[in-house]
Design an enzyme around this catalytic site. Structure first.
Site, PDB file in Angstrom:
ATOM      1  N   SER A  69      -5.470  -0.728   1.012  1.00  0.00           N
ATOM      2  CA  SER A  69      -5.569  -2.116   1.074  1.00  0.00           C
ATOM      3  C   SER A  69      -7.090  -2.730   1.400  1.00  0.00           C
ATOM      4  O   SER A  69      -7.965  -2.138   2.107  1.00  0.00           O
ATOM      5  CB  SER A  69      -5.310  -2.510   2.512  1.00  0.00           C
ATOM      6  OG  SER A  69      -3.803  -2.388   1.974  1.00  0.00           O
TER       7      SER A  69
HETATM    8  N1  SAH Z   1      -1.460   0.539   4.700  1.00  0.00           N
HETATM    9  C1  SAH Z   1      -1.870   1.448   3.570  1.00  0.00           C
HETATM   10  C2  SAH Z   1      -1.137   0.499   2.190  1.00  0.00           C
HETATM   11  C3  SAH Z   1      -0.648   1.513   0.972  1.00  0.00           C
HETATM   12  S1  SAH Z   1      -0.973   0.769   0.014  1.00  0.00           S
HETATM   13  C4  SAH Z   1      -3.649   1.584   3.514  1.00  0.00           C
HETATM   14  O1  SAH Z   1      -4.575   1.014   3.382  1.00  0.00           O
HETATM   15  O2  SAH Z   1      -4.028   2.804   3.296  1.00  0.00           O
HETATM   16  C5  SAH Z   1       1.068   0.174   0.242  1.00  0.00           C
HETATM   17  C6  SAH Z   1       2.058   1.412   1.286  1.00  0.00           C
HETATM   18  O3  SAH Z   1       3.357   1.108   1.358  1.00  0.00           O
HETATM   19  C7  SAH Z   1       2.296   2.329  -0.221  1.00  0.00           C
HETATM   20  O4  SAH Z   1       1.310   3.881  -0.242  1.00  0.00           O
HETATM   21  C8  SAH Z   1       3.425   2.727  -0.829  1.00  0.00           C
HETATM   22  O5  SAH Z   1       4.037   3.499  -1.419  1.00  0.00           O
HETATM   23  C9  SAH Z   1       4.278   2.005   0.632  1.00  0.00           C
HETATM   24  N2  SAH Z   1       5.604   1.298   0.334  1.00  0.00           N
HETATM   25  C10 SAH Z   1       6.060   1.110  -0.242  1.00  0.00           C
HETATM   26  N3  SAH Z   1       7.464   0.675   0.448  1.00  0.00           N
HETATM   27  C11 SAH Z   1       8.104   1.086   1.393  1.00  0.00           C
HETATM   28  C12 SAH Z   1       8.659   1.639   1.826  1.00  0.00           C
HETATM   29  N4  SAH Z   1      10.169   0.691   1.480  1.00  0.00           N
HETATM   30  N5  SAH Z   1       9.308   2.291   3.447  1.00  0.00           N
HETATM   31  C13 SAH Z   1       8.229   3.164   3.684  1.00  0.00           C
HETATM   32  N6  SAH Z   1       6.778   3.282   2.520  1.00  0.00           N
HETATM   33  C14 SAH Z   1       6.252   2.208   1.658  1.00  0.00           C
END
Ligand code: SAH
Length: 220
Positions: A69
Site C-alpha cells: 500500500s
Molecule cells: N498491508 C499490505 C497490503 C497488501 S494488498 C501491504 O501493505 O503490503 C492487500 C492484501 O490483502 C493482499 O496481499 C491480498 O492477498 C490480501 N487479501 C485480500 N483478500 C483477503 C482475505 N479475504 N483474507 C486475507 N487476505 C486477503
C-alpha cells in the site's frame, strides 16, 4: 563488496526522513505514527528492482499480483486506528508485511491473515529479522480468527464490497475497525466503533483504491 538486500544505509534513512516530511505535509499529524515510519525500512519489503522507488509515496507491485500500500494510506489508516501499546490488532491482508511492521513498531500485538500462500510465507523471515513477532495465519480474512477474539482493533488492507459480519462480531466493545468499503474501482475509508454489544458507530474518511478483498484462499 556487494549490496545485501538487508542493507539500511544513511541514504535510505535520509529518504525516509523526506517521506515523513511529505506525509506531514499531506496531513499526518500523529508523531508516534511518523516515528514508526522512520523506524521501518520500507525498501526491504519491496522487490529488489523497486528499491529506488521505496520512499516515494506510491503503492507498488509485490508478488501474486498484489501491492504494498501507498505510505500515505498506511499512515492514514494507522492514525485512524489510534494504536495503544499491547492493543490486540487483527490485520486482514498481510501482503508484504509492511503495515504489520508499522503496527508492531507501535507496540501492538498483531494477528495477521493472508489468503495468498506465497505472501503468507515470504514476509515471515524479514519481519522476524527486524524483530517483529506477529501471529501469522493463512486463510480467509472474511472469517476473522475467532479463537483469539475479541480484538481491540481490526484493520482490513483490501477493498471490501461490504462490512464483513464475522469481523464486527470479533471486535471488542470499545474497539475500532478501519476498512475500505466499496466497489473494485473505489472504496471509502470507513471506521466502525463498537460502542456496545448491539451498537456500532460508522464514519467515512474519504476515497481510496485497494486491491479487492477476495473470498477463500489461493494455495499457489
Ligand atoms: N498491508 C499490505 C497490503 C497488501 S494488498 C501491504 O501493505 O503490503 C492487500 C492484501 O490483502 C493482499 O496481499 C491480498 O492477498 C490480501 N487479501 C485480500 N483478500 C483477503 C482475505 N479475504 N483474507 C486475507 N487476505 C486477503
Amino acid at each position: 563488496m556487494g549490496i545485501t538486500i538487508f542493507e539500511d544505509s544513511y541514504r535510505h534513512k535520509g529518504l525516509r526522513r523526506k517521506l515523513i516530511e511529505e506525509l506531514r505535509r499531506k496531513g499526518i499529524r500523529d508523531e508516534r505514527v511518523l516515528n514508526a515510519f522512520d523506524k521501518v525500512p520500507r525498501h526491504l519489503f519491496m522487490d529488489s528492482s523497486f528499491v529506488e522507488f521505496a520512499y516515494q509515496d506510491k503503492a507498488f507491485p509485490i508478488a501474486a499480483g498484489q501491492t504494498i500500500s501507498q505510505p500515505y494510506t498506511v499512515a492514514f489508516m494507522t492514525e485512524l486506528l489510534n494504536i495503544k501499546p499491547l492493543d490486540k490488532v487483527f490485520e486482514v491482508g498481510t501482503g508484504s508485511g509492511y503495515q504489520t511492521a508499522i503496527l508492531s513498531e507501535l507496540g501492538a500485538k498483531v494477528y495477521t491473515i493472508e489468503r495468498q500462500k506465497d505472501l503468507f510465507q515470504s514476509c515471515q523471515h524479514l519481519l522476524k529479522m527486524l524483530g517483529y513477532n506477529p501471529l501469522y495465519f493463512f486463510g480467509d480474512g472474511y472469517l476473522g480468527k475467532p479463537s483469539y477474539a475479541p480484538y481491540d482493533k481490526i484493520i482490513v488492507t483490501a477493498g471490501a464490497p461490504e462490512i464483513p459480519k464475522d469481523l464486527i462480531a470479533q471486535l471488542a466493545i470499545g474497539g475500532r475497525m478501519v476498512i475500505p468499503i466499496g466497489t473494485s474501482d473505489l472504496q471509502v475509508m470507513t471506521t466502525l466503533d463498537r460502542i456496545s454489544p448491539t451498537q456500532v458507530d460508522i464514519h467515512e474518511h474519504g476515497n481510496f483504491v485497494f486491491v479487492p478483498m477476495l473470498k477463500g484462499t489461493n494455495n499457489r
